[in-house]
Write a protein that holds these residues in place. Structure first.
Motif, PDB file in Angstrom:
ATOM      1  N   GLN A  99      15.842 -24.505 -14.268  1.00 29.10           N
ATOM      2  CA  GLN A  99      15.045 -23.301 -14.506  1.00 29.10           C
ATOM      3  C   GLN A  99      14.482 -22.776 -13.183  1.00 29.10           C
ATOM      4  O   GLN A  99      13.360 -22.299 -13.125  1.00 29.10           O
ATOM      5  CB  GLN A  99      13.894 -23.605 -15.462  1.00 29.10           C
ATOM      6  N   GLY A 100      15.285 -22.909 -12.129  1.00 35.55           N
ATOM      7  CA  GLY A 100      14.911 -22.280 -10.868  1.00 35.55           C
ATOM      8  C   GLY A 100      15.147 -20.784 -10.998  1.00 35.55           C
ATOM      9  O   GLY A 100      15.716 -20.320 -11.986  1.00 35.55           O
ATOM     10  N   THR A 101      14.734 -20.023  -9.974  1.00 31.10           N
ATOM     11  CA  THR A 101      14.842 -18.572 -10.085  1.00 31.10           C
ATOM     12  C   THR A 101      16.295 -18.110 -10.229  1.00 31.10           C
ATOM     13  O   THR A 101      16.598 -17.219 -11.010  1.00 31.10           O
ATOM     14  CB  THR A 101      14.199 -17.896  -8.862  1.00 31.10           C
ATOM     15  N   GLY A 102      17.196 -18.739  -9.466  1.00 31.49           N
ATOM     16  CA  GLY A 102      18.603 -18.325  -9.513  1.00 31.49           C
ATOM     17  C   GLY A 102      19.179 -18.492 -10.906  1.00 31.49           C
ATOM     18  O   GLY A 102      19.757 -17.562 -11.472  1.00 31.49           O
ATOM     19  N   CYS A 103      19.029 -19.674 -11.481  1.00 26.94           N
ATOM     20  CA  CYS A 103      19.589 -19.932 -12.806  1.00 26.94           C
ATOM     21  C   CYS A 103      18.848 -19.157 -13.889  1.00 26.94           C
ATOM     22  O   CYS A 103      19.446 -18.705 -14.862  1.00 26.94           O
ATOM     23  CB  CYS A 103      19.563 -21.433 -13.112  1.00 26.94           C
ATOM     24  N   THR A 104      17.528 -18.999 -13.718  1.00 31.53           N
ATOM     25  CA  THR A 104      16.761 -18.238 -14.698  1.00 31.53           C
ATOM     26  C   THR A 104      17.281 -16.804 -14.799  1.00 31.53           C
ATOM     27  O   THR A 104      17.362 -16.239 -15.883  1.00 31.53           O
ATOM     28  CB  THR A 104      15.266 -18.225 -14.322  1.00 31.53           C
ATOM     29  N   TYR A 155       7.271 -14.252  -6.324  1.00 30.28           N
ATOM     30  CA  TYR A 155       7.749 -15.520  -6.874  1.00 30.28           C
ATOM     31  C   TYR A 155       7.004 -15.845  -8.167  1.00 30.28           C
ATOM     32  O   TYR A 155       6.240 -16.814  -8.226  1.00 30.28           O
ATOM     33  CB  TYR A 155       7.495 -16.653  -5.874  1.00 30.28           C
ATOM     34  N   PRO A 156       7.199 -15.062  -9.227  1.00 34.79           N
ATOM     35  CA  PRO A 156       6.372 -15.256 -10.423  1.00 34.79           C
ATOM     36  C   PRO A 156       6.504 -16.645 -11.038  1.00 34.79           C
ATOM     37  O   PRO A 156       5.520 -17.206 -11.530  1.00 34.79           O
ATOM     38  CB  PRO A 156       6.866 -14.173 -11.388  1.00 34.79           C
ATOM     39  N   ILE A 157       7.712 -17.220 -11.016  1.00 32.53           N
ATOM     40  CA  ILE A 157       7.880 -18.533 -11.645  1.00 32.53           C
ATOM     41  C   ILE A 157       7.127 -19.599 -10.847  1.00 32.53           C
ATOM     42  O   ILE A 157       6.454 -20.458 -11.407  1.00 32.53           O
ATOM     43  CB  ILE A 157       9.383 -18.901 -11.762  1.00 32.53           C
ATOM     44  N   ALA A 158       7.224 -19.504  -9.521  1.00 31.16           N
ATOM     45  CA  ALA A 158       6.522 -20.468  -8.669  1.00 31.16           C
ATOM     46  C   ALA A 158       5.018 -20.370  -8.875  1.00 31.16           C
ATOM     47  O   ALA A 158       4.318 -21.381  -8.993  1.00 31.16           O
ATOM     48  CB  ALA A 158       6.873 -20.219  -7.201  1.00 31.16           C
ATOM     49  N   VAL A 168      15.256 -11.276  -3.949  1.00 28.08           N
ATOM     50  CA  VAL A 168      14.675 -11.585  -5.252  1.00 28.08           C
ATOM     51  C   VAL A 168      14.893 -13.063  -5.586  1.00 28.08           C
ATOM     52  O   VAL A 168      14.502 -13.528  -6.636  1.00 28.08           O
ATOM     53  CB  VAL A 168      15.250 -10.709  -6.385  1.00 28.08           C
ATOM     54  N   GLY A 169      15.515 -13.776  -4.670  1.00 30.79           N
ATOM     55  CA  GLY A 169      15.642 -15.224  -4.844  1.00 30.79           C
ATOM     56  C   GLY A 169      16.898 -15.653  -5.567  1.00 30.79           C
ATOM     57  O   GLY A 169      17.087 -16.815  -5.850  1.00 30.79           O
ATOM     58  N   ALA A 170      17.784 -14.705  -5.872  1.00 29.94           N
ATOM     59  CA  ALA A 170      19.017 -15.076  -6.558  1.00 29.94           C
ATOM     60  C   ALA A 170      20.181 -15.047  -5.575  1.00 29.94           C
ATOM     61  O   ALA A 170      21.217 -14.452  -5.839  1.00 29.94           O
ATOM     62  CB  ALA A 170      19.256 -14.148  -7.741  1.00 29.94           C
ATOM     63  N   CYS A 171      19.985 -15.698  -4.421  1.00 30.40           N
ATOM     64  CA  CYS A 171      20.965 -15.623  -3.336  1.00 30.40           C
ATOM     65  C   CYS A 171      22.332 -16.165  -3.754  1.00 30.40           C
ATOM     66  O   CYS A 171      23.349 -15.794  -3.198  1.00 30.40           O
ATOM     67  CB  CYS A 171      20.467 -16.379  -2.112  1.00 30.40           C
ATOM     68  N   GLY A 172      22.343 -17.077  -4.722  1.00 29.83           N
ATOM     69  CA  GLY A 172      23.604 -17.631  -5.203  1.00 29.83           C
ATOM     70  C   GLY A 172      24.448 -16.602  -5.922  1.00 29.83           C
ATOM     71  O   GLY A 172      25.647 -16.783  -6.109  1.00 29.83           O
TER      72      GLY A 172
END
Lengths: 590, 166
Positions: free
Chosen positions: A8-13, A234-237, B129-133
């Protein structure tokens, strides 16, 4: 008992992992399966293969999972004890990785700062307590004096992970020695380097380890209050960190008479509001106090006059993430990892033109080649490696001949870059280095706070020169001017932002000067990235008239009708998006 | 204090502002926290909100304006119904997000930071936005579109135009 770990990191979220978790829970309930736990975790690191689901204890690694795959995973894996092979990850060489440890991405990594990221639920303090959480704090409070703590950190050789690499133990000693009734501990989580996301992942995946370290620091320097300054982007953080504080407070870990001692500590969250310069420690303090984030003149340093002019210790998130491990395992263990001058590990956010994108933690001294080729598994699409950029807008480009440089603070500096906070962007040979320098300068122009002239005006003038070069109006004289300006801005700016703003220009000028000269003299951009210098043409010799390019062109700029008719491009309509170049099966467009 | 109060313009009688300010002690270091909530609620920082904050924290309007304009997260103009934000962070830049930005500018006929006249679209450049992947990415009202292309952007814009009938 089995556990389904869902990242549930930002990328996967952002690719629907919360829905995946919901689906797992719902299906387990519907099928009345009791002995399986679904666990929310922080980032596993391999973001480009997300959303990632890991099933333990066997460690099966499922990549790019979609919400509709949950049913099959539960049926095949959990109930029938088989595997869903189509969701296995492939290494770049084509070999199949069934388990996490089969992935080449993880082979050379050593996880210290990221130890718990991806294995514990960041929103549940019991998970953290189960992995020796808050044991380091208890040890420090009950068994060690303030000086012993500082001594241990000094001995470990830990240096600031925010970029500059100042010895952490020394910083703590200064803050302890400073006189003042009230002292503060601050955590710098204003991770502004675009393309870097280490600090965010630590806060999202293991927030308690930062809280614990801040409290240890508080005890060591004699502070009973702390602030964490974190980006509002970074809302999740932010949410997880706040949950962690609340849970620690409920358990009496944050509060008064902690672990039955006379140590008290309280912690507050402060949100940034989108200003890169606030990563500079004194600008950050200004911002916490509610003002424009403009850096202060140093000295006095924050250790003597920081937050509300009180002695203040500021460390970066990743620096704090190492502390508990040093206290529990000892300074000798920590200093056995890494190089002579740089101890421990460093987390990098690996991105750009590389096969594996994600978070990487390696011992200091690992070479860039190992990170790019062994962990990152090289450059995709059959392209060639051109340069790697470390340190973001403050760092420099490293060309191929330095790929074997071992990574530590000094060696990166000696080749014109810097460790920085840990952004590591790989670029292939389709990238124009002049345009890249312009990109970074554009960023600094936007983010310069405007307090001092060299930075405010100097970066703008450098940007203008780069704009001339990339639009075909530059001259050789411009390049000379640019070189002079880099020196002035570096030497005379007030804070780190201005002092390092020239680095992308200096390093590209040093290693790719021929490209600058091509732009200025030949009016040519070899990568065709600089649009004013690039013309996209169809080679009539190679064109077979299939018309594929025409179908894909978003603006209808390709002319010619019927199969077999050679196509050509209307330059006025062409937006140079490059779609046709990629589409053409005969490589006739370039 | 009442007679010293600035007489130009109206304070808001907004329930939201009243409830928001009650959550904070009237200390200057709460300013950025308050502004963050205001920006989130209204989509920008309206003048009446600045006035309320000015009264509450006993800070001049100029000082508040200075802070609002310093931080890129705060805006003084309302955003469109669909805010398209294109990531120009390094990872996205290297993967060609510049081309997507160029296309968005051309399609919407506005520059980053602007809103279309009909109030439907606004365009924004963001840094990571942090979705660099998933690079390159753009977001529409916060929803992330990964591995973006010019075609994907076109498609999203066309869908919105069809839905809104503009």
């Amino acid at each position: 008992m089995r556990t389904i770990y869902v990242c549930q990191g930002t990328g996967c979220t952002s690719s629907k992992s919360p829905l995946i978790m919901e689906n797992f829970k719902r299906i387990l309930q519907e099928k009345n399966i009791q002995d399986v736990e679904v666990k929310r975790t922080g980032c596993f690191g391999l973001c480009s293969k997300g959303p990632v689901v890991i099933i333990g204890p066997e460690n099966t690694f499922y990549a790019k999972v979609k919400p509709e795959d949950c049913e099959e995973i539960i049926q095949k894996h959990i109930i029938e004890n088989g595997r869903v092979e189509r969701l296995f990850c492939k290494n770049a060489d084509g070999s199949i990785a069934e388990r996490l440890e089969d992935l080449k991405f993880y082979k050379k990594q050593q996880r210290i700062a990221l130890k718990n990221c991806g294995s514990i639920d960041p929103e549940n303090i019991d998970d953290y307590l189960a992995v020796d959480g808050y044991k380091a704090l208890e040890k420090v409070l009950k068994e060690m004096t303030q000086d012993e703590v500082i001594e241990e950190i000094t001995k470990s050789g830990l240096r600031g992970r925010g970029g500059a690499g100042f010895p952490t133990g020394k910083k703590w000693a200064f803050a302890k020695a400073a006189e003042g009734k009230q002292k503060y501990v601050v955590c710098n989580a204003d991770e502004g380097d675009p393309g870097a996301f280490m600090d965010r992942s630590i806060l999202e995946g293991d927030p308690h380890c930062v809280i614990e370290a801040m409290m240890i620091a508080g005890y060591a320097i004699g502070a009973d209050e702390g602030y964490i300054y974190v980006r509002a982007e970074y809302p999740i953080a932010v949410k997880r960190f706040q949950i962690a504080i609340d849970q620690a407070r409920e358990r009496g870990i944050i509060g008064k008479n902690i672990f039955g001692t006379d140590f008290n500590f309280d912690l507050h969250v402060r949100l940034g509001a989108g200003a890169f310069v606030c990563g500079e420690e004194t600008a950050l303090l200004e911002s916490i106090e509610g003002r424009r984030g403009q850096p202060r003149i140093k000295p006095p340093f924050p250790a003597n006059a920081g937050l509300w002019q009180c002695p203040t210790l500021i460390n970066n998130v990743e620096t704090y993430a190492n502390i508990t491990k040093i206290i529990l395992n000892g300074a000798d263990w920590y200093s056995s990892i890494g190089t002579e001058g740089s101890k421990g590990t460093k987390v990098f956010a690996l991105g750009g033109n590389v096969n594996n994108i994600g978070l990487v933690e390696v011992p200091m001294g690992t070479t860039l080649r190992e990170i790019v080729y062994d962990i990152g598994e090289g450059v995709p699409n059959g392209r060639k490696f051109k340069a790697a950029q470390t340190g973001g807008p403050s760092g420099g480009c490293i060309p191929e001949q330095y790929l074997d440089t071992p990574i530590d603070y000094e060696s990166l500096k000696s080749i014109g870059s810097m460790m920085g906070s840990g952004g590591l962007i790989v670029m292939d040979d389709t990238k124009c280095m002049v345009n890249l320098a312009k990109f970074y300068l554009g960023f600094t122009v936007d983010e310069s706070c405007g307090k001092c002239n060299p930075c405010r005006i100097g970066t703008k003038r450098m940007y203008e020169i780069l704009e001339r070069l990339t639009s075909g109006e530059g001259t050789l004289e411009d390049i000379d001017k640019l070189e002079k300006l880099t020196k002035t801005v570096s030497k005379s700016s007030v804070c780190g932002l201005g002092q390092t703003a020239s680095n992308p220009v200096i390093s590209t000028l040093k290693y790719f000067k021929d490209e600058y000269i091509e732009h200025a003299v030949d009016k040519n951009c070899r990568t065709k990235e600089c649009k004013a210098l690039a013309k996209i043409q169809i080679d009539p010799e190679k064109c077979k008239g299939c018309g594929l390019c025409q179908k894909k062109c978003p603006v209808g700029a390709i002319e010619g009708e019927g199969p077999g008719t050679k196509r050509h491009i209307d330059e006025d309509k062409c937006i140079k998006c490059g779609t046709c170049i990629k589409t053409c099966p005969f490589k006739a467009i370039g | 204090m009442e007679e010293n109060k600035c007489q130009c313009g109206e304070n808001s009688q907004d329930k939201f502002m009243k409830e928001l300010l009650e959550k904070y002690e009237p200390k200057k270091d709460n300013l950025i926290q308050i502004l963050n909530s205001v920006q989130e609620h209204y989509g920008y920082v309206p003048e009446h909100a600045q006035r309320d904050i000015s009264d509450y924290l006993k800070m001049s309007m100029a000082e508040i304006y200075g802070v609002v304009t310093f931080y890129s997260r705060f805006t003084l103009k309302p955003k469109g119904k669909y805010n398209i934000a294109i990531c120009l962070g390094t990872a996205c830049f290297v993967k060609g997000s510049e081309k997507i930005m160029d296309r968005a500018r051309e399609r919407l006929n506005i520059q980053p930071g602007e809103t279309t006249k009909n109030g439907i679209f606004s365009l924004e450049e963001t840094r990571c936005v942090g979705a660099c992947g998933l690079a390159p990415v753009f977001t529409v009202n916060g929803e992330v579109y990964g591995s973006a292309t010019v075609q994907k952007l076109d498609q999203v814009i066309d869908e919105i135009i069809a839905k809104e009938g503009v």
